[in-house]
Design a protein around this motif. Structure first.
Motif, mmCIF file in Angstrom:
data_model
loop_
_atom_site.group_PDB
_atom_site.id
_atom_site.type_symbol
_atom_site.label_atom_id
_atom_site.label_comp_id
_atom_site.label_asym_id
_atom_site.label_seq_id
_atom_site.Cartn_x
_atom_site.Cartn_y
_atom_site.Cartn_z
ATOM 1 N N ALA A 1 0.830 -1.207 0.000
ATOM 2 C CA ALA A 1 0.000 0.000 0.000
ATOM 3 C C ALA A 1 0.866 1.259 0.000
ATOM 4 O O ALA A 1 1.978 1.277 0.530
ATOM 5 C CB ALA A 1 -0.922 -0.011 1.212
ATOM 6 N N ASN A 2 0.330 2.308 -0.632
ATOM 7 C CA ASN A 2 0.915 3.654 -0.581
ATOM 8 C C ASN A 2 2.359 3.710 -1.090
ATOM 9 O O ASN A 2 3.211 4.404 -0.518
ATOM 10 C CB ASN A 2 0.853 4.195 0.864
ATOM 11 C CG ASN A 2 -0.561 4.215 1.391
ATOM 12 O OD1 ASN A 2 -1.481 4.698 0.730
ATOM 13 N ND2 ASN A 2 -0.758 3.670 2.588
ATOM 14 N N CYS A 3 2.629 2.998 -2.160
ATOM 15 C CA CYS A 3 3.958 3.040 -2.796
ATOM 16 C C CYS A 3 3.934 3.981 -3.993
ATOM 17 O O CYS A 3 2.895 4.192 -4.623
ATOM 18 C CB CYS A 3 4.376 1.643 -3.272
ATOM 19 S SG CYS A 3 4.757 0.483 -1.952
ATOM 20 N N ILE B 1 7.293 -6.016 -2.380
ATOM 21 C CA ILE B 1 7.591 -4.607 -2.109
ATOM 22 C C ILE B 1 6.691 -4.152 -0.972
ATOM 23 O O ILE B 1 5.455 -4.165 -1.083
ATOM 24 C CB ILE B 1 7.368 -3.748 -3.361
ATOM 25 C CG1 ILE B 1 8.276 -4.233 -4.500
ATOM 26 C CG2 ILE B 1 7.629 -2.273 -3.063
ATOM 27 C CD1 ILE B 1 8.058 -3.522 -5.824
ATOM 28 N N GLY B 2 7.304 -3.764 0.130
ATOM 29 C CA GLY B 2 6.554 -3.389 1.320
ATOM 30 C C GLY B 2 5.811 -2.073 1.162
ATOM 31 O O GLY B 2 6.015 -1.316 0.201
ATOM 32 N N ALA B 3 4.944 -1.777 2.118
ATOM 33 C CA ALA B 3 4.133 -0.562 2.076
ATOM 34 C C ALA B 3 5.005 0.675 2.181
ATOM 35 O O ALA B 3 6.058 0.676 2.824
ATOM 36 C CB ALA B 3 3.108 -0.581 3.206
ATOM 37 N N SER C 1 12.715 4.807 -7.631
ATOM 38 C CA SER C 1 12.951 5.507 -8.887
ATOM 39 C C SER C 1 14.440 5.441 -9.203
ATOM 40 O O SER C 1 15.271 5.455 -8.286
ATOM 41 C CB SER C 1 12.504 6.969 -8.786
ATOM 42 O OG SER C 1 13.003 7.722 -9.883
ATOM 43 N N PRO C 2 14.813 5.375 -10.489
ATOM 44 C CA PRO C 2 16.240 5.380 -10.836
ATOM 45 C C PRO C 2 16.849 6.778 -10.831
ATOM 46 O O PRO C 2 18.068 6.918 -10.968
ATOM 47 C CB PRO C 2 16.245 4.794 -12.249
ATOM 48 C CG PRO C 2 14.935 5.237 -12.827
ATOM 49 C CD PRO C 2 13.958 5.214 -11.685
ATOM 50 N N GLY D 1 8.760 1.107 3.572
ATOM 51 C CA GLY D 1 9.357 2.416 3.798
ATOM 52 C C GLY D 1 10.662 2.663 3.065
ATOM 53 O O GLY D 1 11.279 3.720 3.248
ATOM 54 N N THR D 2 11.098 1.740 2.220
ATOM 55 C CA THR D 2 12.342 1.925 1.471
ATOM 56 C C THR D 2 12.202 3.094 0.503
ATOM 57 O O THR D 2 11.228 3.188 -0.241
ATOM 58 C CB THR D 2 12.699 0.656 0.688
ATOM 59 O OG1 THR D 2 12.916 -0.417 1.605
ATOM 60 C CG2 THR D 2 13.953 0.861 -0.156
#
Length: 420
Positions: free
Chosen positions: A362-364, A377-379, A384-385, A415-416
């Motif tokens: 969520a919210n990525c 892929i966590g929330a 981006s590159p 959160g990454t």
């Protein structure tokens, strides 16, 4: 041909060979040449493989099954060591040579050699017809390319009757390129009637007679068709060009793969997967339809089994069984999906292990990316590159050709934040 390492497509080829890389949400790259063959009436096909071939073998075995009356087959010939030799395939020509005993070639047979990593639609029956009419020993499919785009390609010079008289590999000298510009009747064949100069570039598609094939492969020191075998036969064999004027893309790099997929989201894409007269065949997965729970999308291809919650998608290719959770935004993203649906007990196990579920949390916010299969892929992630150097890499991520790649099966913690 599906035996190359595909190093320029890393990390997409870390655990699979190039022809097995997913394409256009539903397919794999190998489906393109096999479909071109089947649509052209060619149904006796050998696939030569060497590196990371498990997923390719599984896909071909599950997809291409013929009845016992048509004499058709798609057989896999993997590199092997025997009592007579201990080396693997040393190049395209060597791969074909090592398997000659499997083909049972007669002198008047026609042998067509195709690459497993190109996107195009070609009537191969027409190619064979021209080969026979010209009494050619070898016919090479050639793509007309603007002269300012051929410095990284193998370029040929032809006579007005399309007989090949010279090869130049990756010409850099402007004078040499100018000397290779197509003219006369050959130039008049092209759909572009402007004054723009074009050269003929080899597509790596070769048609041989059975007899010429055996003669061409007699010298075991020559291991590659494009670099050694074909130039070496120029003086002694009647070699003709088949000019192909349709869409063709060599998907050899991460950047070309990403852009090629995204162009398929155009209102009128350069390659037509909707041509029911020349379908692209692939594995029948028997998946449920895609499910959109309030999602907003613009220019999106979406495969069966995808589930998208209340999210925004712009110019995206979404693969089978993809899951995108609410509040996320994806821009210019190729998402390959997953091999399985996670059931409630899988989600509970993920929670216990402290790892994200398969898909996008969520919210990525994800831009200019390729998300390989089974990635987690966590929330709240931002990927981006932008601002990252070429070949920047972590255990889960890799930047190449201005694209950030989430590796196959990778875990990106919640959160990454990567890139700008």
């Amino acid at each position: 041909m599906g035996g190359g390492r595909g190093s320029r497509l890393y990390p997409l080829t870390k655990d699979r060979c190039k022809p097995a890389v997913p394409l256009a949400s539903n397919y794999r790259l190998v489906d393109i040449p096999i479909s071109n063959c089947l649509n052209s009436g060619i149904n006796q096909i050998f696939v030569l493989t060497q590196f990371n071939t498990a997923s390719l073998h599984k896909h071909i075995q599950q997809t291409y099954k013929f009845d016992g009356f048509g004499r058709g087959f798609v057989d896999i010939l993997a590199a092997e060591q025997t009592g007579d030799k201990e080396s693997w395939y040393q190049g395209t020509a060597d791969a074909v040579r090592q398997n000659l005993h499997h083909y049972n070639l007669r002198d008047d047979d026609l042998v067509l050699i195709l690459s497993g990593d190109q996107l195009y639609r070609m009537d191969l029956e027409e190619l064979a017809r021209q080969h026979i009419e010209n009494a050619a020993d070898i016919t090479i499919a050639a793509k007309a390319m603007p002269s300012d785009q051929v410095s990284a390609l193998g370029v040929m010079r032809v006579n007005p009757d399309l007989r090949i008289v010279e090869f130049v590999e990756k010409p850099k000298d402007p004078a040499v390129i100018s000397s290779l510009v197509l003219g006369g009747a050959a130039r008049a064949r092209l759909s572009d009637k402007s004054e723009r100069p074009y050269c003929l570039a080899s597509m790596g598609i070769y048609l041989f007679s059975g007899k010429v094939m055996r003669e061409a492969l007699a010298d075991h020191s020559q291991t590659d068709f494009g670099k050694e075998v074909i130039p070496g036969l120029l003086a002694s064999k009647r070699m003709m060009a088949y000019v192909f004027d349709g869409y063709w893309e060599d998907i050899g790099t991460v950047g070309s793969f990403w852009e090629c997929n995204l162009t398929l989201t155009d209102p009128v894409p350069p390659f037509d997967f909707f041509d029911d007269q020349n379908p692209v065949y692939t594995h029948s997965r028997y998946l449920p339809p895609a499910k959109l729970n309030g999602a907003r999308s613009r220019r999106v291809l979406m495969a069966d089994g995808a589930i998208v919650d209340d999210s925004d998608l712009e110019r995206c290719v979404i693969g089978v069984r993809s899951v995108i959770r609410g509040g996320s935004r994806l821009e210019n993203v190729v998402m390959m999906g997953a091999d399985v649906f996670e059931r409630p007990h899988d989600l509970a196990r993920n929670h216990g292990l402290g790892r994200p579920d398969i898909g996008v949390g969520a919210n990525c916010l994800i831009r200019n990316a390729i998300i390989d299969k089974n990635a987690r892929i966590g929330a709240g992630c931002r990927l981006s590159p932008q601002g990252l150097p070429e070949k920047w890499e972590t255990d889960a991520l890799f930047v190449r050709d201005g694209v950030i790649v989430v590796k196959k099966g990778a875990i990106v913690p919640p959160g990454t934040v990567v890139g700008e």
